[in-house]
Enzyme design. Structure first.
Site, mmCIF file in Angstrom:
data_model
loop_
_atom_site.group_PDB
_atom_site.id
_atom_site.type_symbol
_atom_site.label_atom_id
_atom_site.label_comp_id
_atom_site.label_asym_id
_atom_site.label_seq_id
_atom_site.Cartn_x
_atom_site.Cartn_y
_atom_site.Cartn_z
ATOM 1 N N GLU A 48 0.877 -1.161 0.000
ATOM 2 C CA GLU A 48 0.000 0.000 0.000
ATOM 3 C C GLU A 48 0.921 1.221 0.000
ATOM 4 O O GLU A 48 1.806 1.320 0.841
ATOM 5 C CB GLU A 48 -0.878 -0.004 1.257
ATOM 6 C CG GLU A 48 -1.844 1.148 1.238
ATOM 7 C CD GLU A 48 -2.731 1.242 2.474
ATOM 8 O OE1 GLU A 48 -2.679 0.341 3.330
ATOM 9 O OE2 GLU A 48 -3.458 2.241 2.567
ATOM 10 N N LYS A 72 4.156 1.083 9.585
ATOM 11 C CA LYS A 72 4.357 2.309 8.806
ATOM 12 C C LYS A 72 3.763 3.515 9.524
ATOM 13 O O LYS A 72 4.293 4.612 9.434
ATOM 14 C CB LYS A 72 3.723 2.153 7.418
ATOM 15 C CG LYS A 72 4.617 1.366 6.472
ATOM 16 C CD LYS A 72 4.046 1.313 5.076
ATOM 17 C CE LYS A 72 2.967 0.269 4.973
ATOM 18 N NZ LYS A 72 2.557 -0.009 3.592
ATOM 19 N N ARG A 79 5.071 -12.724 9.794
ATOM 20 C CA ARG A 79 5.739 -11.480 9.439
ATOM 21 C C ARG A 79 7.040 -11.357 10.211
ATOM 22 O O ARG A 79 7.226 -11.967 11.263
ATOM 23 C CB ARG A 79 4.829 -10.273 9.649
ATOM 24 C CG ARG A 79 4.461 -9.960 11.068
ATOM 25 C CD ARG A 79 3.270 -9.012 11.136
ATOM 26 N NE ARG A 79 3.562 -7.687 10.659
ATOM 27 C CZ ARG A 79 2.955 -7.099 9.613
ATOM 28 N NH1 ARG A 79 2.063 -7.732 8.926
ATOM 29 N NH2 ARG A 79 3.247 -5.878 9.270
HETATM 30 P P1 ATP Z 1 2.707 -2.173 8.129
HETATM 31 O O1 ATP Z 1 1.860 -3.002 9.041
HETATM 32 O O2 ATP Z 1 4.141 -2.126 8.476
HETATM 33 O O3 ATP Z 1 2.141 -0.808 7.892
HETATM 34 P P2 ATP Z 1 1.510 -3.400 5.894
HETATM 35 O O4 ATP Z 1 1.345 -4.857 6.007
HETATM 36 O O5 ATP Z 1 0.331 -2.548 6.091
HETATM 37 O O6 ATP Z 1 2.725 -2.949 6.770
HETATM 38 P P3 ATP Z 1 1.661 -3.331 3.069
HETATM 39 O O7 ATP Z 1 2.131 -2.225 2.228
HETATM 40 O O8 ATP Z 1 0.234 -3.683 3.065
HETATM 41 O O9 ATP Z 1 2.142 -3.009 4.528
HETATM 42 O O10 ATP Z 1 2.545 -4.613 2.818
HETATM 43 C C1 ATP Z 1 2.930 -5.094 1.548
HETATM 44 C C2 ATP Z 1 3.320 -6.524 1.674
HETATM 45 O O11 ATP Z 1 4.412 -6.658 2.579
HETATM 46 C C3 ATP Z 1 2.192 -7.356 2.222
HETATM 47 O O12 ATP Z 1 2.100 -8.557 1.471
HETATM 48 C C4 ATP Z 1 2.594 -7.621 3.634
HETATM 49 O O13 ATP Z 1 2.086 -8.849 4.084
HETATM 50 C C5 ATP Z 1 4.114 -7.622 3.564
HETATM 51 N N1 ATP Z 1 4.690 -7.233 4.840
HETATM 52 C C6 ATP Z 1 4.450 -6.093 5.527
HETATM 53 N N2 ATP Z 1 5.114 -6.102 6.697
HETATM 54 C C7 ATP Z 1 5.805 -7.272 6.750
HETATM 55 C C8 ATP Z 1 6.677 -7.881 7.704
HETATM 56 N N3 ATP Z 1 6.977 -7.275 8.853
HETATM 57 N N4 ATP Z 1 7.198 -9.094 7.412
HETATM 58 C C9 ATP Z 1 6.904 -9.693 6.256
HETATM 59 N N5 ATP Z 1 6.089 -9.195 5.326
HETATM 60 C C10 ATP Z 1 5.540 -7.994 5.551
HETATM 61 MG MG MG Z 2 -1.422 -2.976 4.871
#
Ligand code: ATP
Ligand code: MG
Length: 569
Positions: A42, A283, A273
């Site tokens: 995102e 984020k 994760r």
């Molecule tokens: P955050 O919770 O840090 O804001 P998010 O999951 O909302 O992260 P996205 O931009 O939706 O962030 O994530 C893009 C991809 O990266 C998704 O497939 C998500 O599952 C993966 N991802 C995000 N954080 C992690 C992590 N800590 N470890 C592994 N994969 C991750």
């Molecule tokens: Mg997300």
């Protein structure tokens, strides 16, 4: 665990459970043998080391099966998304060494299709326009063990729903006045199945669709269908989406109902994760650090972002190595930050040129060395890699050494310089301390030494044995630099795991120290931003992105000491 044992072989990496599941699908002939993965960020922030793990996994699978991986921006929320993030995400993925298939894709490209599917669900009696607000919905949601209550709007006619939804699209209602909900089961043990929201009204400019829409699909009504539209075969995501999987399947079932079985139906596989100790990874929290000026930006070298790590001096190789070693787990765990440091140290040890830098300089005058004389001393660029060759260091009568390489009253086991003591200057001569001066504050201001002309490195016939070797730079030839040293940004192992405290309560006030007037060997005047070096005896450093020949700035990437390998022995 020894270093060697900690290193998974290529075989191990490729046999994690996700590869096994994909192999099974291939063996069963699913999807006609096709593999297509995607990385779906995102664009609401910069990528962090957790995303790097997901990138390495998704692009790594594609590489392994000689298949492709899409980049898709899940841009369904115009209130948080920005073009700056879209650009930084692409830069970071490429820097890590990966390339997506074709152009980047955007969930917003599918808005019209998603809208049509929403209309289809309404027509099938599987979706309705609801007028409850967020609090009312929460109050009626029930708990995992008690059923929720039906919305009073749940049984609206199809006609009324179609009319209202169309008027939502046309902009006849204000934000929050109406939502579209799926009509599933308010008593489902899975809370995500209790009439989840599909669309909400947001009168906001979108970074790609502009003002074309004022209703936006929820992530849950977008993600699975976007995968389906693109023909993604394996939709790899983090564990928190496991409970969303039945909903994604339900949406696809409604959409595909009565149609021929599609060629490809995405299979979602979840993994744990990545969590790192002493780090926050959300984020939202990283954005807060940036907005409140607690760090200098998303690429502050203390940030766990890919751009921060890059600026700190991490290499793509080291981050990929880290992702490999962490592996893929099915259960949440916390990885030691020291493992990340270990990986960059391993990588830089192989490739970084050894150079001389004095961070806290004190002058040494070699009293029996001829004034005005300069000798060029040959020195090895990297003992780990002969092909990196040698270079010459200027040596002269006045040099700088580290202040803490001299003691007025050294203890027995101190093998550096002290009154009457002898040490070798790396790649140069053995010197002996004859005298020293102090300033008005009692600080040592100058050390006087003699040197042994027959002790030159590589041609030493002096027969003198010394225990210590010091790094140094010639005073007349040295260039000045600012050097930034970093410590952990947080003092607590899990800064965001305290219920009664804010993660910012655990910030380390000493996470950045800036040293000015450091003395570097002249070779370093010509380095490019992000070039990597080992400063002998001090650690790995790299030139800051804003470093200029007339204003050199270096960041310390990591020290030489390997706490991780030691603690895991
Ligand atoms: P955050 O919770 O840090 O804001 P998010 O999951 O909302 O992260 P996205 O931009 O939706 O962030 O994530 C893009 C991809 O990266 C998704 O497939 C998500 O599952 C993966 N991802 C995000 N954080 C992690 C992590 N800590 N470890 C592994 N994969 C991750
Ligand atoms: Mg997300």
């Amino acid at each position: 665990m020894s270093n060697e044992a900690a290193k998974p072989s290529v075989e191990e990496v490729k046999t994690n459970f996700i590869y096994q599941e994909i192999d099974k699908d291939l063996a069963q002939g699913k999807n006609g043998g096709k593999i297509l993965t995607r990385f779906p960020p995102e664009p609401n922030g910069y990528l962090h080391i957790g995303h790097a793990k997901s990138i390495c996994l998704n692009f790594g699978i594609a590489k392994h099966y000689k298949a492709a991986c899409n980049l898709r921006f899940d841009d369904t929320n115009p209130t948080k998304e920005e073009v700056e993030y879209v650009d930084s995400i692409q830069e970071d993925i490429r820097w890590l060494g990966f390339e997506w298939e074709g152009e980047p894709r955007y969930a917003s490209d599918y808005f019209e299709q998603l809208y049509q599917w929403a209309v289809l669900l309404i027509k099938k009696g599987k979706a309705y326009v609801c007028e409850l607000n967020a609090e009312q919905i929460a109050a009626q949601k029930g708990t995992p063990t008690t059923p929720g209550q039906d919305s009073p709007f749940r049984n609206r006619s199809v006609e009324e729903n179609l009319d209202l939804f169309e008027r939502m699209r046309k902009g006849e209602f204000k934000d929050g006045e109406k939502i579209l909900r799926a009509k599933i089961d308010m008593a489902s043990p899975n809370m995500h199945m209790r009439d989840p929201i599909m669309y909400r009204i947001i009168h906001r400019h979108h970074h790609r669709t502009g003002d074309q829409w004022c209703i936006y699909p929820m992530y849950d009504f977008t993600h699975g269908q976007s995968d389906f539209i693109e023909g993604i075969t394996h939709s790899i995501c983090t564990l928190e989406f496991e409970v969303h999987r039945p909903l994604y399947n339900w949406f696809l079932d409604q959409i595909l109902d009565g149609e021929d079985a599609p060629a490809v139906r995405p299979r979602q596989i979840e993994f744990a994760r990545l969590n790192l100790n002493y780090t926050v990874m959300s984020k939202r929290k990283l954005l807060e650090l940036v907005q409140k000026g607690i760090v200098s930006g998303w690429d502050d070298p203390r940030m766990p972002t890919i751009s921060g790590l890059r600026r700190r001096g991490y290499t793509p190789e080291s981050i990929r190595m880290f992702a490999d070693r962490v592996g893929v787990a099915r259960r949440d765990n916390v990885i030691d930050l020291a493992l990340l440091e270990y990986c960059v140290r391993e990588d830089l040890n192989k490739r970084a040129m050894r150079v001389n830098a004095v961070l806290d300089p004190v002058k040494v005058v070699i009293t029996n060395y001829p004034e005005g004389q300069v000798e060029m001393m040959e020195t090895v660029n990297n003992p780990e890699d002969e092909t990196m060759g040698t270079r010459e260091l200027p040596f002269s009568r006045e040099i700088y050494i580290e202040r803490d390489d001299f003691m007025e009253e050294p203890p027995k086991k101190y093998f550096r310089l002290g009154p009457g003591r002898e040490v070798r200057l790396k790649s140069a001569y053995i010197i002996k301390c004859e005298d020293y001066k102090k300033d008005a504050d009692g600080r040592v201001s100058e050390i006087h030494c003699s040197y042994y002309p027959d002790s030159r490195s590589g041609a030493d016939t002096s027969g003198i044995k010394v225990k210590g070797t010091l790094h140094w730079v010639s005073a007349a030839h040295a260039v000045d630099a600012e050097i930034r040293l970093y410590d952990r940004l947080f003092m607590d192992e899990a800064p965001d795991a305290h219920k009664d405290k804010d993660f910012k309560d655990f910030l380390n006030p000493e996470s950045l120290s800036t040293l000015k007037g450091c003395k570097l060997e002249p070779f370093l005047a010509g380095v490019k931003p992000l070039d990597h070096f080992q400063f002998q005896r001090l650690g790995y450093f790299s030139a800051d992105k804003d470093s200029r020949p007339d204003a050199l700035v270096f960041n310390k990437t990591v020290g030489l000491k390997d706490s991780w390998a030691r603690s895991n022995k």
